[in-house]
Design a protein around this motif. Structure first.
Motif, short mmCIF file in Angstrom:
data_model
loop_
_atom_site.label_atom_id
_atom_site.label_comp_id
_atom_site.label_asym_id
_atom_site.label_seq_id
_atom_site.Cartn_x
_atom_site.Cartn_y
_atom_site.Cartn_z
N UNK A 20 14.09 4.95 27.92
CA UNK A 20 13.94 6.17 27.12
C UNK A 20 14.85 6.19 25.90
N UNK A 21 16.00 5.53 25.99
CA UNK A 21 16.89 5.45 24.84
C UNK A 21 16.25 4.73 23.67
N UNK A 22 15.61 3.59 23.97
CA UNK A 22 14.88 2.88 22.92
C UNK A 22 13.75 3.74 22.36
N UNK A 23 13.06 4.42 23.25
CA UNK A 23 11.92 5.23 22.80
C UNK A 23 12.37 6.35 21.85
N UNK A 24 13.58 6.87 22.06
CA UNK A 24 14.08 7.91 21.15
C UNK A 24 14.28 7.35 19.75
N UNK A 36 22.16 5.73 12.42
CA UNK A 36 22.74 5.83 13.76
C UNK A 36 22.13 7.00 14.50
N UNK A 37 21.78 6.79 15.77
CA UNK A 37 21.11 7.83 16.57
C UNK A 37 21.94 8.16 17.81
N UNK A 38 21.95 9.43 18.23
CA UNK A 38 22.77 9.87 19.36
C UNK A 38 22.45 9.12 20.65
N UNK A 39 23.45 9.01 21.51
CA UNK A 39 23.28 8.38 22.82
C UNK A 39 22.35 9.23 23.67
N UNK A 40 21.37 8.58 24.28
CA UNK A 40 20.50 9.28 25.23
C UNK A 40 21.03 9.02 26.64
N UNK A 41 21.13 10.05 27.43
CA UNK A 41 21.74 9.93 28.75
C UNK A 41 20.77 10.38 29.84
N UNK A 42 20.97 9.84 31.03
CA UNK A 42 20.27 10.32 32.21
C UNK A 42 20.81 11.72 32.54
N UNK A 43 20.12 12.43 33.41
CA UNK A 43 20.54 13.80 33.74
C UNK A 43 21.96 13.85 34.27
N UNK A 44 22.40 12.78 34.93
CA UNK A 44 23.75 12.76 35.49
C UNK A 44 24.79 12.25 34.49
N UNK A 45 24.38 11.99 33.26
CA UNK A 45 25.32 11.62 32.21
C UNK A 45 25.42 10.14 31.90
N UNK A 90 0.82 -1.22 0.00
CA UNK A 90 0.00 0.00 0.00
C UNK A 90 0.86 1.27 0.00
N UNK A 91 2.15 1.08 -0.17
CA UNK A 91 3.04 2.23 -0.26
C UNK A 91 3.60 2.72 1.06
N UNK A 92 3.39 1.98 2.15
CA UNK A 92 3.90 2.40 3.46
C UNK A 92 5.39 2.10 3.59
N UNK A 93 6.10 3.02 4.24
CA UNK A 93 7.50 2.77 4.56
C UNK A 93 7.59 2.18 5.96
N UNK A 94 8.57 1.31 6.15
CA UNK A 94 8.70 0.57 7.41
C UNK A 94 10.03 0.89 8.08
N UNK A 95 9.96 1.39 9.30
CA UNK A 95 11.14 1.56 10.13
C UNK A 95 11.27 0.37 11.06
N UNK A 96 12.47 0.13 11.56
CA UNK A 96 12.71 -1.05 12.39
C UNK A 96 13.67 -0.70 13.52
N UNK A 97 13.28 -1.09 14.75
CA UNK A 97 14.13 -0.92 15.92
C UNK A 97 14.29 -2.28 16.59
#
Length: 274
Positions: free
Chosen positions: A26-30, A166-175, A11-18
């Motif tokens: 939260x890192x996965x969610x990003x 490739x996606x940037x590293x997500x960090x907790x507030x303390x790094x 149907x013309x949909x594009x598919x992303x994959x994680x």
């Protein structure tokens, strides 16, 4: 899964994959959110892959939280995320063995040197998941930078029609870099763990004026003073070849890689140096 994806693509949909091993954070969610921004649907696989664990105790203790993972994904999107949670037999039939892969030498550095067979397991599961899901784009975090480079090489060598993002590293507030393993840290280890990233930041500053050897010796000395953390390795490497740097060149990009044990929990991180 394959039939469902084929119908969507027709149907013309594009598919992303994680691809994930669950215990989502939260890192996965990003990664998922970026995939949703760039595709019509995102497939999230949740599968603890036995062939990429060199330590069977780590495999047994790895957190499995499927219901919580699905609930977290529903909060992001109830309509455009497809969860694929196969069991071991679905993926491996009756033979839980990894295929053998070569990645032009990328597999022999760092994680490959300290975790024999790890990247054979990674290549096996990712290649099989790509065949099942047939995504247009696949999203990987830079926290596992060596893995990201190896997946890119896998796709190139085997002519797999998917774009690796490739996606940037997500960090907790303390790094501290987000990781499923963080949930297993004791309160003491969780409190001290941000020193890993602080050390990387200082190493980056020092690398501006010092040699890789001098910076590495400083990091090793710093961790000898940490009773709760044990340094497994610190390596400054060329981003493209992942080989340790011998002499700096202004024409190359470098990255510092680190692996540290907090008790029996192994944490990895990295930072771009230029």
């Amino acid at each position: 899964m394959s039939n469902h994806i084929s119908a969507l693509k027709a149907k013309g949909n594009s598919i992303g994959f994680v691809p994930t091993m669950g215990a989502l954070h939260a890192g996965h969610m990003s990664l998922v959110k970026r995939g949703l921004n760039e595709n019509n649907f995102v497939v999230v696989s949740i599968f603890v892959n036995p062939t990429q664990f060199d330590n069977q105790d780590d495999l047994i203790k790895y957190p499995r939280t499927l219901e919580a993972d699905v609930a977290m994904l529903k909060d992001v999107s109830d309509n455009y995320i497809i969860v694929y949670a196969p069991n071991v037999k679905d993926i491996y039939d009756d033979s839980i063995e990894a295929d053998s892969f070569e990645y032009d030498g990328l597999e022999h550095q760092m994680e490959g040197a300290f975790r024999p067979g790890h990247f054979d397991g990674v290549g096996t599961i990712v290649k099989r998941l790509f065949k099942i899901v047939t995504p247009d784009f696949a999203y990987f975090g830079e926290k596992d930078f060596q893995q990201l480079q190896i997946i890119k090489k896998l796709v190139a060598l085997h002519h797999i029609p998917v774009t690796i993002v490739g996606c940037p590293i997500l960090r907790a507030e303390d790094g501290l870099a987000m990781s499923s393993r963080n949930a297993r840290l004791t309160p003491q280890h969780r409190e001290i763990a941000p020193i890993i990233y602080k050390t990387l930041q200082t190493a980056k500053t020092k690398f501006g004026t010092k040699s890789a050897k001098v910076v590495s010796e400083w990091v090793e000395k710093a961790f000898k003073n940490q009773s709760l953390l044990e340094l497994e390795y610190f390596i400054i490497a060329d981003e493209s070849t992942l080989k340790p740097v011998k002499r700096k060149s202004t024409k190359k990009s470098y990255r510092a890689f680190i692996a540290v044990y907090a008790g029996d929990i192994r944490l990895i991180d990295n930072i771009a140096l230029n």
